[in-house]
Design an enzyme around this catalytic site. Structure first.
Site, PDB file in Angstrom:
ATOM      1  N   LYS A   4      -2.266 -38.463  -3.133  1.00  0.00           N
ATOM      2  CA  LYS A   4      -1.216 -37.702  -2.721  1.00  0.00           C
ATOM      3  C   LYS A   4      -0.957 -38.167  -1.016  1.00  0.00           C
ATOM      4  CE  LYS A   4       0.885 -32.990  -2.451  1.00  0.00           C
ATOM      5  NZ  LYS A   4       0.295 -31.718  -2.732  1.00  0.00           N
ATOM      6  N   ASP A 100       3.247 -20.626  -5.727  1.00  0.00           N
ATOM      7  CA  ASP A 100       4.317 -21.511  -6.250  1.00  0.00           C
ATOM      8  C   ASP A 100       3.989 -21.976  -7.810  1.00  0.00           C
ATOM      9  OD1 ASP A 100       6.790 -22.770  -6.353  1.00  0.00           O
ATOM     10  OD2 ASP A 100       5.798 -24.586  -5.340  1.00  0.00           O
TER      11      ASP A 100
END
Length: 299
Positions: A4, A100
């Site tokens: 990432k 989230d």
């Protein structure tokens, strides 16, 4: 492995990356994606994860065509996500709130095992604090309205988002784009139909075909998770136990060759929605339009 990397050099994103390292280094759970390493010496930070090969729950759920993920898999995945959140809230060395939870942040491996991912917005919460005021982060449609308005983050903010995820699994509709003919959001419309005994109008037809009588219980749990007041919502541990119980009864029914059906003593939900509950939930979602409008104004 999966790497990432921040697309741009923004201090806020770098802080989120470092936060993700700090959070995930404390976590070890089969339903949370594993962080294998990181490099913070490059222009932008790099995080190295186990590679989860099968995309996101969102990708599998919202495919074109009438047939999507089997209902049995949807229930199991929901239970696995509940286990992960219950662990983060109450079993990790320091309580962690994800902030989230949504179908796009649930990865699936080759066996369709759920892996909760994307901890950039997550927060450690000291055990002696019941709520912390933070800058609001999350995704519209899944975001706890009380957290949005007050900035007060608690474990019940994740419970709300998980409730929205349950509604998404039941209906196969996207929470952030769905509007009813009366211009209600997905959750408000869902809770209203539940109160009126008209769930069949919104449940995914595939789920209606495949379920074994547990839709009412799962729908009731979703309504409880998305109640306006955080203190009226169950904890993730209670949610986990409820889903585990439903899964066990479902498997026993399949093993015995008799599908579990609603209405009998053997399928009693942990939570029940009363008329008052549904009225509160409906009132809560008159807030959705306010949220969209107020996003343009300082709170």
């Amino acid at each position: 492995v999966a790497v990432k990397k921040s697309k741009i050099v923004v201090q806020r994103e770098i802080k989120e990356f470092i936060n993700e390292v700090a959070v995930l280094s404390q976590v070890n759970h089969r339903n949370v994606v594993k962080l294998l390493g990181c490099c913070l010496e490059t222009e932008v930070p790099l995080l190295v994860y186990e590679f989860i090969s099968n995309g996101t729950l969102c990708h599998h759920l919202h495919i074109d065509g009438p047939i999507s993920l089997p209902w049995d898999d949807r229930m199991r995945i929901a239970t696995e996500v509940a286990k992960a959140l219950s662990y983060l809230h109450s079993a990790a060395s320091v309580p962690i709130f994800h902030r989230d939870i949504k179908s796009a942040n649930i990865l699936l491996d080759d066996a369709l095992t759920a892996k909760v991912s994307d901890f950039g917005a997550s927060r450690y919460i000291p055990i002696d604090q019941t709520g912390v005021t933070t800058a609001v982060q999350g995704t519209m449609g899944y975001l706890d309205p009380m957290y949005y308005y007050t900035g007060r983050l608690t474990d019940k903010s994740d419970v709300f988002s998980f409730g929205v995820l349950l509604v998404e699994l039941l209906t196969r509709k996207r929470p952030y784009v769905y509007r009813s003919v009366d211009d209600d959001g997905l959750v408000s419309h869902f809770v209203s139909l539940l109160a009126d005994g008209k769930l069949v109008d919104i449940i995914d037809p595939q789920v209606m075909e495949e379920e074994g009588g547990e839709i009412q219980e799962v729908a009731t749990l979703a309504a409880m998770c998305t109640k306006l007041k955080g203190e009226d919502r169950p904890t993730m541990r209670e949610v986990e136990m409820t889903l585990e119980s439903l899964l066990m009864k479902k498997r026993q029914g399949q093993y015995n060759g008799t599908p579990m059906r609603s209405g009998g003593d053997e399928a009693t939900p942990h939570y029940r929605v009363t008329g008052r509950d549904c009225n509160e939930a409906s009132r809560q979602y008159t807030m959705e339009d306010e949220i969209c409008l107020s996003a343009n104004y300082p709170r």
